[in-house]
Design an enzyme around this catalytic site. Structure first.
Site, mmCIF file in Angstrom:
data_model
loop_
_atom_site.group_PDB
_atom_site.id
_atom_site.type_symbol
_atom_site.label_atom_id
_atom_site.label_comp_id
_atom_site.label_asym_id
_atom_site.label_seq_id
_atom_site.Cartn_x
_atom_site.Cartn_y
_atom_site.Cartn_z
ATOM 1 N N LYS A 221 58.962 5.939 -140.655
ATOM 2 C CA LYS A 221 58.871 5.363 -139.380
ATOM 3 C C LYS A 221 57.392 3.932 -139.933
ATOM 4 C CE LYS A 221 60.374 9.905 -138.647
ATOM 5 N NZ LYS A 221 59.120 11.216 -138.487
ATOM 6 N N GLN B 86 54.531 14.792 -138.708
ATOM 7 C CA GLN B 86 55.954 14.681 -139.771
ATOM 8 C C GLN B 86 55.238 16.640 -139.425
ATOM 9 O OE1 GLN B 86 57.534 12.323 -139.913
ATOM 10 N NE2 GLN B 86 58.618 14.075 -140.902
ATOM 11 N N ASP C 186 57.882 12.997 -129.754
ATOM 12 C CA ASP C 186 59.010 13.744 -130.312
ATOM 13 C C ASP C 186 59.661 14.587 -129.784
ATOM 14 O OD1 ASP C 186 59.560 13.210 -133.384
ATOM 15 O OD2 ASP C 186 58.343 13.559 -133.573
#
Ligand code: NAP
Length: 279
Positions: free
Chosen positions: A49, A93, A116
């Site tokens: 990422k 994460q 997200d």
């Protein structure tokens, strides 16, 4: 023979567009990436990422926290990032260590920085179709379909898997695209019969090579979201490529299908967050 849906190529093309878009922006989009603990798979995802951000011109900050980090400490960091002007997106994460409540953490990120799209406000917006951010993996699937001119409108779309991250939002996006959507899960009575109805079959269950050729209609579009590591270390999807490919019209390989799109959609969401803040 099915046409291979090339997620790497589509992802590269999308990233070029994102790069171009960023080059024209007055504000440099910024993403904070938080990793708690040392899970090797998560470390790889986070590294990818950060690299993807650098490649397209997104500023990124990373916070690698010890596995013993308390929930209070993590929430404090999120609060700081929520108020940090050069950070437009915050990514934590998952999975988190067991002593940390994932829901509390997701809910602590302000919806405007929730790239997200896991916060209940963003989940609600996905439901109504009035969204700022699309959930990354399902949005990646929709992007692939679009690139290959596969229009879900009026089609029988079957989603296998009902997780909050993939299955449920995937079903919603296909519905917004006017597909007739069926969601299947582990309690579905006759999964094979449901799958055989699908013009577009999206599979996200986390079971290696589970969907076999006899479960797929001739000419179906098959998107395999699954990522499973086999005993020999190789990756495989949830779809048994060898038996499904001859029946499908289009199919995603694993790796190189749906997988590469997820990070690309994260980049897109980060740019969108920066744009929205600038409005
Ligand atoms: P998950 O949270 O474990 O959910 C799995 C879903 O599959 C559940 O809804 C479960 O049903 C259903 N399921 C399990 N066994 C089944 C069976 N035998 N028949 C029918 N349905 C079954 O998984 P997830 O997070 O959605 O991930 C699914 C897969 O996608 C994994 O391989 C994961 O690694 C991959 N993935 C890839 C990306 C990417 O970037 N491409 C992103 C996320 C996930 P119940 O609800 O009834 O238990």
């Amino acid at each position: 023979m099915a046409i291979l849906i090339d997620g790497k190529a589509v992802s590269a093309a999308e990233r070029e567009l994102i790069k171009e878009q960023i080059s024209k922006m007055t504000v440099k989009p910024g993403l904070a990436v938080i990793l708690v603990g040392e899970d090797p798979a998560s470390q790889v995802y986070v590294r990818n990422k950060k690299k993807a951000c650098a490649d397209v011109g997104i500023y990124s900050e990373s916070y690698d926290l010890a596995a013993e980090t308390s929930q209070a400490e993590l929430l404090e960091l999120i609060d700081k990032l929520n108020n940090k002007d050069d950070i437009h997106g915050i990514l934590v994460q998952l999975p988190l260590p067991k002593h940390i409540d994932e829901t509390a953490v997701i809910n602590a990120i302000v919806p405007e920085k929730d790239v997200d799209a896991f916060h209940p406000v963003n989940v609600g917006k996905i439901m109504t179709g009035d969204y700022d951010f699309l959930p990354c993996t399902p949005a990646g699937v929709m992007c692939l379909l679009k690139h290959y001119n596969i229009d879900p409108s009026g089609k029988e779309c079957v989603v296998v898997g009902r997780s909050n991250i993939v299955g449920k939002p995937q079903a919603m996006l296909l519905l917004h695209a006017n597909g007739t959507v069926t969601i299947c899960h582990s309690r579905t009575k006759d999964l094979k019969a449901k799958c055989l109805e699908a013009d577009i079959l999206v599979v996200a269950i986390g079971k290696p090579d589970f969907i076999t050729g006899d479960m797929v209609k001739e000419g179906a579009v098959v998107v395999d979201v699954g990522i499973n590591r086999k005993a020999d270390g190789k990756l495989t999807g949830d779809v048994d490529f060898a038996t499904v490919e001859p029946k499908a019209s289009y199919i995603t390989p694993v790796p190189g299908g749906a997988g590469p799109m997820t990070i690309t959609m994260l980049l897109k969401n980060t740019v969108k967050a920066a744009e929205l803040k600038g409005e």
